[in-house]
Design an enzyme around this catalytic site. Structure first.
Site, short mmCIF file in Angstrom:
data_model
loop_
_atom_site.label_atom_id
_atom_site.label_comp_id
_atom_site.label_asym_id
_atom_site.label_seq_id
_atom_site.Cartn_x
_atom_site.Cartn_y
_atom_site.Cartn_z
N SER A 110 37.44 48.01 37.09
CA SER A 110 38.16 47.27 36.05
C SER A 110 38.01 47.51 34.63
O SER A 110 38.83 47.79 34.16
CB SER A 110 38.29 45.70 36.43
OG SER A 110 38.71 45.24 37.74
N LYS B 43 38.18 33.97 44.02
CA LYS B 43 39.67 33.68 43.73
C LYS B 43 40.44 32.46 43.81
O LYS B 43 41.55 32.32 43.35
CB LYS B 43 40.58 35.05 44.46
CG LYS B 43 40.46 36.34 43.93
CD LYS B 43 41.10 37.37 44.58
CE LYS B 43 40.82 38.77 44.42
NZ LYS B 43 41.69 39.67 44.82
N ALA C 185 42.64 39.30 49.98
CA ALA C 185 43.57 40.48 49.78
C ALA C 185 44.74 40.23 50.98
O ALA C 185 45.91 40.59 50.65
CB ALA C 185 43.38 41.66 49.80
N THR D 122 37.23 36.89 62.29
CA THR D 122 36.78 35.26 62.43
C THR D 122 38.38 34.72 62.65
O THR D 122 39.22 34.65 61.69
CB THR D 122 36.31 34.65 61.12
OG1 THR D 122 35.14 35.61 60.82
CG2 THR D 122 36.22 33.30 61.27
N ARG E 154 40.20 31.93 60.69
CA ARG E 154 40.95 32.35 59.15
C ARG E 154 42.13 32.95 59.50
O ARG E 154 42.97 32.85 58.79
CB ARG E 154 39.75 33.42 58.59
CG ARG E 154 38.42 32.69 58.07
CD ARG E 154 37.79 33.62 57.04
NE ARG E 154 38.22 33.82 56.02
CZ ARG E 154 37.67 34.65 54.90
NH1 ARG E 154 37.01 35.49 55.18
NH2 ARG E 154 38.29 34.59 53.75
N TYR F 90 40.06 51.32 48.26
CA TYR F 90 40.34 52.48 47.23
C TYR F 90 39.05 53.25 47.01
O TYR F 90 39.32 54.28 46.57
CB TYR F 90 40.73 51.74 46.00
CG TYR F 90 40.10 50.83 45.39
CD1 TYR F 90 39.16 51.17 44.72
CD2 TYR F 90 40.62 49.47 45.55
CE1 TYR F 90 38.03 50.20 44.09
CE2 TYR F 90 39.63 48.26 44.96
CZ TYR F 90 38.65 48.71 44.44
OH TYR F 90 37.89 48.05 43.62
P1 NAP Z 1 37.45 38.81 51.32
O1 NAP Z 1 38.11 37.71 51.12
O2 NAP Z 1 36.02 38.90 51.43
O3 NAP Z 1 38.01 39.36 53.00
C1 NAP Z 1 37.22 40.29 53.63
C2 NAP Z 1 38.07 40.61 54.88
O4 NAP Z 1 37.43 41.73 55.43
C3 NAP Z 1 38.02 39.24 56.02
O5 NAP Z 1 39.05 39.52 56.66
C4 NAP Z 1 36.63 39.62 56.58
O6 NAP Z 1 36.66 39.01 58.16
C5 NAP Z 1 36.88 41.07 56.89
N1 NAP Z 1 35.52 41.95 57.17
C6 NAP Z 1 34.57 42.16 56.49
N2 NAP Z 1 33.85 42.58 56.91
C7 NAP Z 1 34.24 42.91 58.27
C8 NAP Z 1 33.49 43.69 59.36
N3 NAP Z 1 32.36 44.27 59.48
N4 NAP Z 1 34.37 43.56 60.67
C9 NAP Z 1 35.32 43.09 60.82
N5 NAP Z 1 35.98 42.39 59.47
C10 NAP Z 1 35.37 42.37 58.57
O7 NAP Z 1 37.75 40.19 50.58
P2 NAP Z 1 39.11 40.53 49.98
O8 NAP Z 1 39.25 40.15 48.53
O9 NAP Z 1 40.33 40.08 50.74
O10 NAP Z 1 38.98 42.22 50.08
C11 NAP Z 1 39.06 42.83 51.23
C12 NAP Z 1 39.24 44.55 50.86
O11 NAP Z 1 40.34 44.85 50.25
C13 NAP Z 1 37.99 44.95 49.93
O12 NAP Z 1 37.61 46.32 50.38
C14 NAP Z 1 38.53 45.00 48.59
O13 NAP Z 1 38.10 45.95 47.80
C15 NAP Z 1 40.16 45.46 48.87
N6 NAP Z 1 40.94 45.07 47.93
C16 NAP Z 1 41.77 45.91 47.40
C17 NAP Z 1 42.61 45.80 46.40
C18 NAP Z 1 43.38 46.72 45.47
O14 NAP Z 1 43.71 46.33 44.35
N7 NAP Z 1 43.68 47.98 46.06
C19 NAP Z 1 42.65 44.28 45.86
C20 NAP Z 1 42.01 43.43 46.54
C21 NAP Z 1 41.02 43.73 47.64
P3 NAP Z 1 36.00 37.50 58.31
O15 NAP Z 1 37.07 36.55 57.93
O16 NAP Z 1 35.70 37.74 59.80
O17 NAP Z 1 34.78 37.64 57.46
#
Ligand code: NAP
Length: 283
Positions: free
Chosen positions: A17, A65, A130, A152, A155, A225
């Site tokens: 960012s 968030k 996300a 999970t 969720r 990304y």
């Molecule tokens: P978050 O709220 O922490 O959610 C993470 C998600 O990934 C949850 O559904 C989690 O499942 C799952 N997960 C993580 N590790 C896993 C694994 N080993 N096996 C299966 N599921 C797994 O994070 P977030 O903010 O949503 O971000 C998620 C991703 O989106 C990140 O990579 C982030 O960089 C990307 N993102 C990109 C943008 C963009 O602008 N391009 C914006 C926001 C986020 P559980 O519920 O089971 O823990």
């Protein structure tokens, strides 16, 4: 110059960012700057209590968030409905206005990639922040069916319930993120959206979906990304499916943040160039 804008999260890792916002501020000749600070949970409350005296805008990432909502005196419609804010804008002496620019960025990314969710079956992998933004946006944009798959399960169920509170008659299902459930869910899917962090650096060899489940007539959008072409997108490209990476979503959510903070039209081209040169270095 004291930075006026900041991204907070924990752990923050190497946030991109500051790079993209500072590139924009420089191109726009704005006399302000953007910094980052990793805020561990024990100091989050203290940071937020005094942040309004130091910053004019805050970008919020994992895991805050939702937690930032209680420090907001106002919420945008999207932040209130989604239940998460990734952008805080000063709201006079009263504190912060919480906004969500992730949802609009998903919509813009899909639209500009020629992927209209209208009438489509969308498989959403993940149920985190996300996923909340993406699920909200694809239903808003007319998806006829949404299947949420998450490791999970509770969720995924909670996200389904929350989306049904907003879109009463939407067709939303929740399943486990495992091979068996995915195999059934993915049949007939038009668009697969990955919002899990599977495949994100340094675990770039991993994919949330095995290659044999991806078909030519499916489009695949990965919110991850870094790397820009994740293993999921590699599989999708090899299967002849249309692919969209998360870089545009990152740029569009940042551009909207600048519109909210400064009322400017962010130079997306400049921001993209800065982002791609950094990602090209292989973070
Ligand atoms: P978050 O709220 O922490 O959610 C993470 C998600 O990934 C949850 O559904 C989690 O499942 C799952 N997960 C993580 N590790 C896993 C694994 N080993 N096996 C299966 N599921 C797994 O994070 P977030 O903010 O949503 O971000 C998620 C991703 O989106 C990140 O990579 C982030 O960089 C990307 N993102 C990109 C943008 C963009 O602008 N391009 C914006 C926001 C986020 P559980 O519920 O089971 O823990």
């Amino acid at each position: 110059m004291q930075p006026e804008y900041i991204v907070i999260g924990w752990p923050l890792g190497h946030s991109l960012s500051p790079l993209i916002h500072n590139a924009s501020f420089k191109a726009l000749k704005l006399d302000c700057s953007f910094t980052s600070e990793a805020i561990p949970l024990p100091i989050f409350e203290r940071f937020m209590t005094s942040a309004a005296t130091r910053y004019r805008g805050i970008a919020v990432t994992i895991p805050y968030k939702t937690d930032v909502l209680r420090f907001c005196s106002e919420l945008s419609k999207e932040a209130a409905l989604i239940g998460a804010a990734n952008t805080l804008v000063t709201a006079g002496k009263k504190g912060w206005r919480g906004c969500n620019t992730d949802a609009g960025a998903v919509g813009r990314t899909l639209r500009e990639s020629g992927l209209d969710p209208r009438g489509k079956t969308v498989i959403l992998l993940g149920a985190g922040g996300a996923a909340r933004a993406a699920g909200y946006q694809v239903i808003l944009d007319g998806a006829s069916r949404l299947v949420i798959a998450n490791r999970t399960r509770s969720r995924a169920d909670a996200l389904r319930a929350d989306l049904l509170k907003i879109f009463h008659s939407a067709a939303v299902e929740a399943v486990n993120l495992d091979a068996e459930s995915l195999k059934t869910a993915i049949k007939g899917a038009d668009l697969l959206v990955n919002t899990t962090s599977i495949g994100m650096y340094p675990n770039s060899g991993e994919s949330p979906v095995p290659p044999e489940m991806i078909t030519t007539n499916m489009a695949v959008f990965d919110a991850v990304y870094n790397p820009m072409e994740t293993m999921l997108l590699k599989y999708a490209r090899a299967a002849g499916a249309r692919t969209v990476c998360g870089a545009d979503m990152l740029l569009y959510q940042a551009a909207e943040q600048e519109r909210l903070w400064l009322g400017v039209e962010a130079p997306i081209g400049v921001m993209r160039k800065a982002l791609l040169s950094e990602l090209g270095r292989g973070l």
